[in-house]
Design a protein around this motif. Structure first.
Motif, mmCIF file in Angstrom:
data_model
loop_
_atom_site.group_PDB
_atom_site.id
_atom_site.type_symbol
_atom_site.label_atom_id
_atom_site.label_comp_id
_atom_site.label_asym_id
_atom_site.label_seq_id
_atom_site.Cartn_x
_atom_site.Cartn_y
_atom_site.Cartn_z
ATOM 1 N N LEU A 90 -5.305 -9.697 -8.046
ATOM 2 C CA LEU A 90 -5.320 -8.799 -9.201
ATOM 3 C C LEU A 90 -4.824 -7.390 -8.846
ATOM 4 O O LEU A 90 -4.842 -6.500 -9.678
ATOM 5 N N GLY A 91 -4.398 -7.200 -7.583
ATOM 6 C CA GLY A 91 -3.715 -5.971 -7.207
ATOM 7 C C GLY A 91 -4.545 -4.917 -6.509
ATOM 8 O O GLY A 91 -4.088 -3.795 -6.310
ATOM 9 N N ALA A 92 -5.770 -5.266 -6.101
ATOM 10 C CA ALA A 92 -6.660 -4.276 -5.497
ATOM 11 C C ALA A 92 -6.389 -4.096 -4.005
ATOM 12 O O ALA A 92 -5.852 -4.982 -3.337
ATOM 13 N N HIS A 93 -6.772 -2.919 -3.494
ATOM 14 C CA HIS A 93 -6.893 -2.692 -2.051
ATOM 15 C C HIS A 93 -8.276 -3.210 -1.658
ATOM 16 O O HIS A 93 -9.281 -2.549 -1.937
ATOM 17 N N VAL A 94 -8.345 -4.364 -1.037
ATOM 18 C CA VAL A 94 -9.631 -5.036 -0.820
ATOM 19 C C VAL A 94 -10.109 -4.881 0.620
ATOM 20 O O VAL A 94 -9.342 -5.080 1.569
ATOM 21 N N THR A 95 -11.392 -4.546 0.766
ATOM 22 C CA THR A 95 -12.077 -4.647 2.053
ATOM 23 C C THR A 95 -13.194 -5.674 1.885
ATOM 24 O O THR A 95 -14.115 -5.467 1.087
ATOM 25 N N ALA A 96 -13.095 -6.786 2.596
ATOM 26 C CA ALA A 96 -14.088 -7.859 2.529
ATOM 27 C C ALA A 96 -15.013 -7.743 3.736
ATOM 28 O O ALA A 96 -14.541 -7.660 4.873
ATOM 29 N N THR A 97 -16.310 -7.715 3.505
ATOM 30 C CA THR A 97 -17.258 -7.519 4.607
ATOM 31 C C THR A 97 -18.321 -8.603 4.615
ATOM 32 O O THR A 97 -18.680 -9.163 3.573
ATOM 33 N N ASP A 98 -18.832 -8.869 5.817
ATOM 34 C CA ASP A 98 -19.951 -9.797 5.967
ATOM 35 C C ASP A 98 -20.484 -9.684 7.385
ATOM 36 O O ASP A 98 -20.015 -8.857 8.183
ATOM 37 N N LEU A 99 -21.433 -10.547 7.697
ATOM 38 C CA LEU A 99 -22.028 -10.568 9.032
ATOM 39 C C LEU A 99 -21.017 -11.062 10.060
ATOM 40 O O LEU A 99 -20.097 -11.821 9.725
ATOM 41 N N PRO A 100 -21.187 -10.676 11.336
ATOM 42 C CA PRO A 100 -20.203 -11.050 12.366
ATOM 43 C C PRO A 100 -19.933 -12.549 12.449
ATOM 44 O O PRO A 100 -18.782 -12.966 12.613
ATOM 45 N N GLU A 101 -20.983 -13.374 12.302
ATOM 46 C CA GLU A 101 -20.795 -14.824 12.482
ATOM 47 C C GLU A 101 -20.004 -15.468 11.349
ATOM 48 O O GLU A 101 -19.573 -16.616 11.453
ATOM 49 N N VAL A 102 -19.799 -14.747 10.256
ATOM 50 C CA VAL A 102 -19.064 -15.295 9.110
ATOM 51 C C VAL A 102 -17.594 -14.856 9.115
ATOM 52 O O VAL A 102 -16.755 -15.447 8.452
ATOM 53 N N LEU A 103 -17.272 -13.830 9.911
ATOM 54 C CA LEU A 103 -15.967 -13.172 9.790
ATOM 55 C C LEU A 103 -14.786 -14.063 10.151
ATOM 56 O O LEU A 103 -13.708 -13.926 9.572
ATOM 57 N N GLU A 104 -14.966 -14.975 11.097
ATOM 58 C CA GLU A 104 -13.829 -15.816 11.508
ATOM 59 C C GLU A 104 -13.345 -16.677 10.344
ATOM 60 O O GLU A 104 -12.151 -16.726 10.040
ATOM 61 N N ASN A 105 -14.282 -17.349 9.686
ATOM 62 C CA ASN A 105 -13.910 -18.198 8.548
ATOM 63 C C ASN A 105 -13.426 -17.350 7.372
ATOM 64 O O ASN A 105 -12.457 -17.706 6.696
#
Length: 221
Positions: A90-105
């Protein structure tokens, strides 16, 4: 206020929890793009929950009301990344965050679904609710137009840090969009706290999945 009548919607995607420990790939279509999501039940954050489907669908259908184009968007508890991918489309500048163990997937899903698209390149970052916020996201540098959160409230002990994180990132002018499946009394207690802190409106309800979608903004002094 919560007095406005929310619209009643259905989640269009079939959502079925997986029982296998192995990765499954789920296919979704939003904003004319097929999105392929790799899931795992090894972590809560690696499964697509109904709140993400609800908010993805809502943003797709309400682009005039919530125009994400060129806006700075932060997703907290991004999980598989589905909603961040939709926001990116939809055109956003996105920063996606989560816990370290989830970041790879999370990184894998976001990369494979956005790499060939002509849009702002999304960022994936570690964010532990309530920890190191000012060090990792200093107020002087980071200001977001939208904070997105889906199914971040479930049976866990991190509700106070979650609320503190929402408060930290919600500045005047920021819109928090939070979709959640309401299961437990603790979910409603958290909703009450959110209503006490923010100006809060229920935008939509999805009765068959017990999902509510809320908009929250900072109270003006």
């Amino acid at each position: 206020s919560l007095t406005d009548s929310p619209i009643t919607l259905k989640i269009l995607q079939n959502w079925v929890p997986r029982v296998s420990h192995y990765f499954d790939k789920e296919h979704y279509t939003y904003v004319g793009h097929q999105i392929v999501i790799q899931e795992s039940i090894e972590h809560f954050g690696a499964v697509v929950w109904p709140g993400a489907l609800a908010l993805s669908q809502y943003l797709e259908s309400n682009q005039e009301q919530f125009n994400l184009k060129d806006k700075k968007v932060l997703e907290i508890g991004a999980g598989t990344g589905l909603l961040s991918i939709v926001a990116c489309i939809l055109g956003a500048h996105v920063t996606a965050t989560d816990l370290p163990e989830v970041l790879e997937n999370l990184s894998y899903n976001i990369s494979r679904n956005t790499q060939n698209l002509n849009m702002h390149k999304p960022e994936v970052r570690k964010l532990v609710w309530g920890e190191g916020l000012n060090e990792d996201f200093p107020v002087s540098t980071y200001h977001y137009d939208f904070i997105l959160a889906t199914d971040v409230v479930y049976h866990h002990a991190a509700l106070d840090p979650l609320l503190a994180t929402m408060v930290y990132f919600c500045k005047p002018g920021t819109v928090l969009l939070w979709a959640n499946k309401f299961r437990f009394t603790t979910d409603y207690e958290f909703l009450e706290k959110v209503c006490n802190v923010f100006n809060t409106t229920i935008l939509a309800e999805f009765p068959e999945s017990n999902v509510k979608l809320l908009k929250a903004t900072v109270r003006e002094n």
